[in-house]
Design an enzyme around this catalytic site. Sequence first.
Site, PDB file in Angstrom:
ATOM      1  N   ASP A  60     -69.341 -50.316 -38.765  1.00  0.00           N
ATOM      2  CA  ASP A  60     -68.982 -48.983 -39.249  1.00  0.00           C
ATOM      3  C   ASP A  60     -69.183 -47.961 -38.117  1.00  0.00           C
ATOM      4  O   ASP A  60     -68.220 -47.547 -37.471  1.00  0.00           O
ATOM      5  CB  ASP A  60     -69.837 -48.654 -40.478  1.00  0.00           C
ATOM      6  N   LYS A  66     -63.392 -45.030 -41.756  1.00  0.00           N
ATOM      7  CA  LYS A  66     -63.467 -43.704 -42.353  1.00  0.00           C
ATOM      8  C   LYS A  66     -62.303 -42.931 -41.766  1.00  0.00           C
ATOM      9  O   LYS A  66     -62.429 -42.313 -40.700  1.00  0.00           O
ATOM     10  CB  LYS A  66     -64.799 -43.027 -41.985  1.00  0.00           C
ATOM     11  N   LYS A  85     -78.247 -48.498 -49.255  1.00  0.00           N
ATOM     12  CA  LYS A  85     -78.657 -48.241 -47.881  1.00  0.00           C
ATOM     13  C   LYS A  85     -79.955 -48.975 -47.570  1.00  0.00           C
ATOM     14  O   LYS A  85     -80.900 -48.924 -48.369  1.00  0.00           O
ATOM     15  CB  LYS A  85     -78.885 -46.731 -47.676  1.00  0.00           C
ATOM     16  N   ASP A  93     -75.972 -51.454 -46.361  1.00  0.00           N
ATOM     17  CA  ASP A  93     -75.594 -50.646 -45.198  1.00  0.00           C
ATOM     18  C   ASP A  93     -76.829 -50.157 -44.455  1.00  0.00           C
ATOM     19  O   ASP A  93     -77.585 -49.348 -44.972  1.00  0.00           O
ATOM     20  CB  ASP A  93     -74.747 -49.453 -45.657  1.00  0.00           C
ATOM     21  N   GLU A 116     -73.659 -54.154 -43.505  1.00  0.00           N
ATOM     22  CA  GLU A 116     -72.909 -53.186 -42.714  1.00  0.00           C
ATOM     23  C   GLU A 116     -73.770 -52.633 -41.583  1.00  0.00           C
ATOM     24  O   GLU A 116     -74.894 -52.198 -41.805  1.00  0.00           O
ATOM     25  CB  GLU A 116     -72.481 -52.058 -43.665  1.00  0.00           C
TER      26      GLU A 116
HETATM   27 MG    MG Z   1     -71.726 -47.359 -43.293  1.00  0.00          MG
END
Ligand code: MG
Length: 332
Positions: free
Chosen positions: A235, A259, A154, A183, A210
């Site tokens: 995302d 997702k 992240k 991300d 991302e």
């Molecule tokens: Mg993500």
Amino acid sequence: MLYQFDFCPYRRPFVRPLTTSHGNWEVREGIILRLTDETGRIGWGEIAPIPWFGSETLEQALDFCQQLPPQITTTDIFSIPATLPACQFGFESAWEGRKVVGGRWQVAGEFGLKRKLPLPDFCKKSSYLLPTGENALQAWQTPWQEGYRTFKWKIGTATVETELKLFNQLLQQLPPSVKLRLDANGGLSESAAHQWLRATDEVGMVEFVEQPLPPKQFDSMLKMAHQYTTLIALDESVATLSQLETAYYRGWRDIFVIKAAIAGSPKRLRELCQAYQLDTVFSSALTTTIGTQASLQLAAELSNPQRAVGFGVNHWFTGDEETWLEQLWNNH
Ligand code: MG
């Protein structure tokens, strides 16, 4: 066909809070549901909203479940509104997954947990979520030894300067065959995103960045996708299927993170992936095994086989899930 409908909310704390640019996330909350058809076949489903990501809230999902009668029809299941995408997923996947369950089976057997997923092979094709910040530096070795080759880290949780320094340290440590996903959860400024993309264009190890910017800055991300060789994955911008379709029509041809557990109807998801030949990465919504199995089924059918799926998250929960689910359901 009529289905007996039963449900049970759950709360499950993470081993440690999950830090993203949205803040700290400490407890996973959701709903387990069960459909039993007239022939006795049982299907389990999971409604696992992530409201800050674009799905309904847990409260909205609970309201929806509570207003349903104890017996529902196929039409009820396939006419859940698109404003309740996690509910669409939970009900449809329970409906699809119905199977005959022997009377001697315990609840955990019914859940399908007795039939373990082929984990070793699967791990190698899954990306491993590293802890945020400098903890990542110590955290990749064990999963590497276990066979993970794609890691996710992240970014957007500290200043670019601090993070680029850590990024360079991480790159020096990681074996060269590793693929790294960065991300940002939409947490970068435009100038920070350019700094990151300039840096990632110089190294071969970054598979994609991302969601560098928030969803409302779609046009800037589209420009960046053309400007840099590093691939960009959307995302948060494509949390639900209608958003995914919109992004496609506006010209997005890089990667779509899906997702499935919050995207909406699995039936509609199949139609979209097949119609547009999307480059997809299927990713966990940090669900229980019930939601994960249904998501993996979709990933197996629809995910780009060249890319690791994002399901390397078992280490975010502790304890024996089988026992936990069994107790949860039996006591509700
Ligand atoms: Mg993500």
